[in-house]
Design an enzyme around this catalytic site. Structure first.
Site, PDB file in Angstrom:
ATOM      1  N   ASP A  67       0.810  -1.215   0.000  1.00  0.00           N
ATOM      2  CA  ASP A  67       0.000   0.000   0.000  1.00  0.00           C
ATOM      3  C   ASP A  67       0.847   1.270   0.000  1.00  0.00           C
ATOM      4  OD1 ASP A  67       0.941  -0.459   2.566  1.00  0.00           O
ATOM      5  OD2 ASP A  67      -1.029  -0.791   3.447  1.00  0.00           O
ATOM      6  N   ASN A 135      -7.713  -3.719  14.597  1.00  0.00           N
ATOM      7  CA  ASN A 135      -9.100  -4.026  14.199  1.00  0.00           C
ATOM      8  C   ASN A 135      -9.171  -5.167  13.182  1.00  0.00           C
ATOM      9  OD1 ASN A 135      -8.196  -2.845  11.867  1.00  0.00           O
ATOM     10  ND2 ASN A 135      -9.678  -1.177  11.828  1.00  0.00           N
ATOM     11  N   HIS A 137      -7.429  -5.369  10.363  1.00  0.00           N
ATOM     12  CA  HIS A 137      -7.167  -5.023   8.958  1.00  0.00           C
ATOM     13  C   HIS A 137      -5.835  -5.608   8.492  1.00  0.00           C
ATOM     14  CE1 HIS A 137      -5.084  -0.917  10.029  1.00  0.00           C
ATOM     15  NE2 HIS A 137      -4.185  -1.860   9.924  1.00  0.00           N
ATOM     16  N   GLU A 142      -9.897  -2.385   5.623  1.00  0.00           N
ATOM     17  CA  GLU A 142     -10.518  -2.205   6.924  1.00  0.00           C
ATOM     18  C   GLU A 142     -11.736  -3.118   7.060  1.00  0.00           C
ATOM     19  OE1 GLU A 142      -8.956  -0.526   8.965  1.00  0.00           O
ATOM     20  OE2 GLU A 142      -8.016   1.219   8.039  1.00  0.00           O
TER      21      GLU A 142
HETATM   22  P1  PGA Z   1       2.041  -1.806  12.750  1.00  0.00           P
HETATM   23  O1  PGA Z   1       0.803  -1.724  11.773  1.00  0.00           O
HETATM   24  O2  PGA Z   1       2.991  -2.731  12.117  1.00  0.00           O
HETATM   25  O3  PGA Z   1       2.603  -0.399  12.802  1.00  0.00           O
HETATM   26  O4  PGA Z   1       1.517  -2.290  14.056  1.00  0.00           O
HETATM   27  C1  PGA Z   1       0.302  -2.918  11.253  1.00  0.00           C
HETATM   28  C2  PGA Z   1      -0.940  -2.639  10.457  1.00  0.00           C
HETATM   29  O5  PGA Z   1      -1.680  -1.700  10.794  1.00  0.00           O
HETATM   30  O6  PGA Z   1      -1.188  -3.360   9.485  1.00  0.00           O
END
Ligand code: PGA
Length: 219
Positions: A67, A135, A137, A142
């Site tokens: 992304d 959450n 995702h 999401e």
């Molecule tokens: P993080 O984010 O590695 O900073 O915990 C992971 C994500 O939101 O996919």
């Protein structure tokens, strides 16, 4: 699906890193799917150390990132292209032209379609690295997102904007949209390693393993 429980974040970085190294040794032209965020940082450090000490080469490897924020140029310190160059690509012998990150500038929907075309023409991802949001995702998919989506423009939910605000001067500076590979594009990968670190991810991991497959927990 296999669950590997590690005692420390460093152990998790080594475990995931060793699987990546095994894959690259098995196929020097491997196509890796890569992720940003704090989760894979330790794994990138482990791979860089291995590259320096053992000379594992990435000269034939290609990479596709999950992304990118819409509206941030590659030179912006919070863009995912910048993150990848700084945390991994600049320290190994990969050819930059073989590293793909969605282009957040210009016509975002057209860039998303173009990204899938390049990915498909490459033959697809051999090994995908993923993190997971609190959450559930994955990438910027999401809860509630379609499970059959390919690369597309997404509106970030307030929870994700808040979680990412720590990297920006203020929450208002966090981009509100991004280009993200979809669940369908991610599931095309031949193998996937999802890394989850720390207690804050525990409920998301539980839901991923135990709940019915649904759009509520994209992972
Ligand atoms: P993080 O984010 O590695 O900073 O915990 C992971 C994500 O939101 O996919």
């Amino acid at each position: 699906m296999e669950l590997i429980i590690c005692k420390t974040a460093q152990d998790a970085a080594m475990t995931a890193g060793d699987l990546v190294l095994e894959q690259i040794k098995h196929n020097t032209k491997t196509i890796l799917g890569l992720a940003t965020g704090s989760t894979p940082e330790g794994m990138y450090q482990y791979l860089i150390k291995d590259h320096m000490e053992n000379g594992t080469s990435y000269a034939g490897v290609s990479t596709f990132n999950l992304d990118e924020y819409v509206g941030l140029p590659p030179t912006h310190e919070q863009s995912y292209r910048y993150f990848m160059n700084k945390n991994f690509f600049n320290a190994i012998d990969i050819r930059k032209e073989n590293t793909y990150v969605p282009d957040g500038m210009g016509d975002a929907p057209a860039n998303a379609i173009a990204y899938d075309r390049i990915l498909e023409a490459s033959g697809g991802i051999d090994l995908q690295i993923l993190g997971i949001g609190t959450n559930g995702h994955i990438a910027f998919n999401e809860p509630g997102v379609r499970l059959d989506s390919t690369t597309h423009v997404v509106a970030l939910v307030p929870e994700t904007i808040a979680a990412n605000a720590r990297f920006f001067d203020s929450i208002d500076d966090v981009p509100k949209t991004a280009i993200s590979m979809g669940i369908a594009s991610i599931l095309k990968a031949k193998k996937i390693i999802l890394i989850a670190l720390g207690e804050s991810k525990a409920e998301a991991v539980r839901a991923m393993f135990e709940d019915e497959v649904s759009t509520k927990v994209p992972a």
